[in-house]
Design an enzyme around this catalytic site. Structure first.
Site, PDB file in Angstrom:
ATOM      1  N   HIS A  38       0.831  -1.209   0.000  1.00 37.44           N
ATOM      2  CA  HIS A  38       0.000   0.000   0.000  1.00 37.44           C
ATOM      3  C   HIS A  38       0.864   1.258   0.000  1.00 37.44           C
ATOM      4  O   HIS A  38       0.566   2.231  -0.702  1.00 37.44           O
ATOM      5  CB  HIS A  38      -0.907   0.027   1.237  1.00 37.44           C
ATOM      6  CG  HIS A  38      -1.956  -1.037   1.263  1.00 37.44           C
ATOM      7  ND1 HIS A  38      -1.925  -2.079   2.150  1.00 37.44           N
ATOM      8  CD2 HIS A  38      -3.075  -1.217   0.512  1.00 37.44           C
ATOM      9  CE1 HIS A  38      -2.972  -2.858   1.960  1.00 37.44           C
ATOM     10  NE2 HIS A  38      -3.690  -2.358   0.971  1.00 37.44           N
ATOM     11  N   GLN A  62     -18.351  -6.172  -1.416  1.00 36.14           N
ATOM     12  CA  GLN A  62     -17.500  -7.053  -2.201  1.00 36.14           C
ATOM     13  C   GLN A  62     -17.169  -8.341  -1.467  1.00 36.14           C
ATOM     14  O   GLN A  62     -16.304  -9.109  -1.908  1.00 36.14           O
ATOM     15  CB  GLN A  62     -16.226  -6.333  -2.636  1.00 36.14           C
ATOM     16  CG  GLN A  62     -15.279  -5.926  -1.527  1.00 36.14           C
ATOM     17  CD  GLN A  62     -14.195  -4.983  -2.020  1.00 36.14           C
ATOM     18  OE1 GLN A  62     -14.470  -3.843  -2.369  1.00 36.14           O
ATOM     19  NE2 GLN A  62     -12.960  -5.460  -2.052  1.00 36.14           N
ATOM     20  N   ASP A 151      -3.768  -7.180  -7.600  1.00 37.08           N
ATOM     21  CA  ASP A 151      -5.181  -7.410  -7.914  1.00 37.08           C
ATOM     22  C   ASP A 151      -5.402  -7.008  -9.371  1.00 37.08           C
ATOM     23  O   ASP A 151      -6.086  -6.016  -9.671  1.00 37.08           O
ATOM     24  CB  ASP A 151      -6.062  -6.590  -6.968  1.00 37.08           C
ATOM     25  CG  ASP A 151      -5.850  -6.984  -5.514  1.00 37.08           C
ATOM     26  OD1 ASP A 151      -6.306  -8.074  -5.127  1.00 37.08           O
ATOM     27  OD2 ASP A 151      -5.213  -6.213  -4.775  1.00 37.08           O
TER      28      ASP A 151
END
Length: 281
Positions: A38, A62, A151
């Site tokens: 991150h 989600q 991702d």
């Protein structure tokens, strides 16, 4: 010192003030439990913009009913320390009712790159991602947003969302950050035991071997089957998928196109995903 706001109104007021100064604004959407991966997204954002916003919101839309919403790691105080150390200007930390107020009944569904892979196992996942990201882009009105390539399907879906809805946000992918053994950093790695961590570190090695084989002209079907067997032999319980796809559309891979080998596999109670590049031949 990183400022913290919890409401959309306060977020918009700060962004409008920055706009009045002619400043460029970047957004890094996260679900918290921040790690070095991150932080790399924040650094990429700060290199390209005058101001950086990081959203921290565990998005219930989600998660399927059987998934780890309640157990997902939450550590807001530690996260805010990391934001401050990274030089982030604003943290947006809304509650669920702020994002999805009573009566909320709208969803965004993105086709194209959302087909297959994650959707085969988490049918509502990308609708939840697209809806919350669409809302964040409207709320924060950033010039650009940074997402991690770990991702990868999500990154492709968000880019498609912006293209199809003409959202004026530049979506940037940032390279996956890995530990010294090659394991992609993930908030869910915290679930792994020491023994499972050793097994998990085989994932990227198998992917890289498969990608090299494809680049050298190996048969795709047999290469993917070998990768699946190697992951199971490493100790994983289930391989949800291991597939080669084109890098932009995520259509089935063709040898004359740049691609990605993408995988999702389960180790104990933890589901890990990863991907590596495949160069066109």
């Amino acid at each position: 010192m990183t400022s913290v706001v919890e409401t959309i109104a306060a977020l918009r007021a700060q962004v409008q003030a920055w706009r009045a100064e002619g400043l460029k604004v970047a957004l890094v959407p996260t679900m918290g439990a921040l790690h070095d991966g991150h932080v790399s997204l924040m650094r990429a954002a700060l290199e390209r913009a005058d101001r950086c916003i990081v959203s921290i919101f565990v998005n219930p839309r989600q998660f399927a009913p059987t998934e780890d919403l309640d157990k997902y790691p939450r550590q807001l105080a530690l996260d805010l320390e990391k934001l401050d150390h990274a030089g982030v200007h604003l943290a947006f930390t809304p509650g669920v009712d702020e994002v999805y107020p009573q009566g909320f009944a709208t969803a965004i569904s993105v086709g194209g790159p959302s087909a297959g892979l994650e959707t085969d196992f988490r049918p509502a996942f990308f609708d939840g991602v697209a809806t919350v990201v669409g809302k964040l882009f409207i709320q924060a009105a950033p010039d650009l947003a940074v997402f991690g390539e770990k991702d990868y399907q999500q990154l492709c879906v968000v880019k498609k969302l912006c293209r199809d809805l003409d959202l004026p946000v530049e979506v940037l992918g940032s390279p996956t950050i890995r530990d010294a053994e090659g394991l992609a950093m993930s908030s869910r790695n915290a679930y792994l035991s020491a023994a499972e961590l050793d097994m998990a570190r085989q994932l990227n090695k198998v992917l890289r071997k498969a990608a090299t084989a494809l680049e050298d002209g190996a048969d795709e079907a047999s290469t993917m089957a070998s990768a699946r067997q190697a992951i199971l032999a490493a100790g994983f319980d289930v391989v949800d998928y291991v597939e080669a796809r084109e890098s932009v559309t995520l259509a089935p891979w063709r040898k004359d196109r740049d691609g990605r080998v993408l995988i999702a596999a389960r180790l104990g109670k933890t589901r890990l995903i990863d991907n590596v590049e495949v160069a066109a031949r």
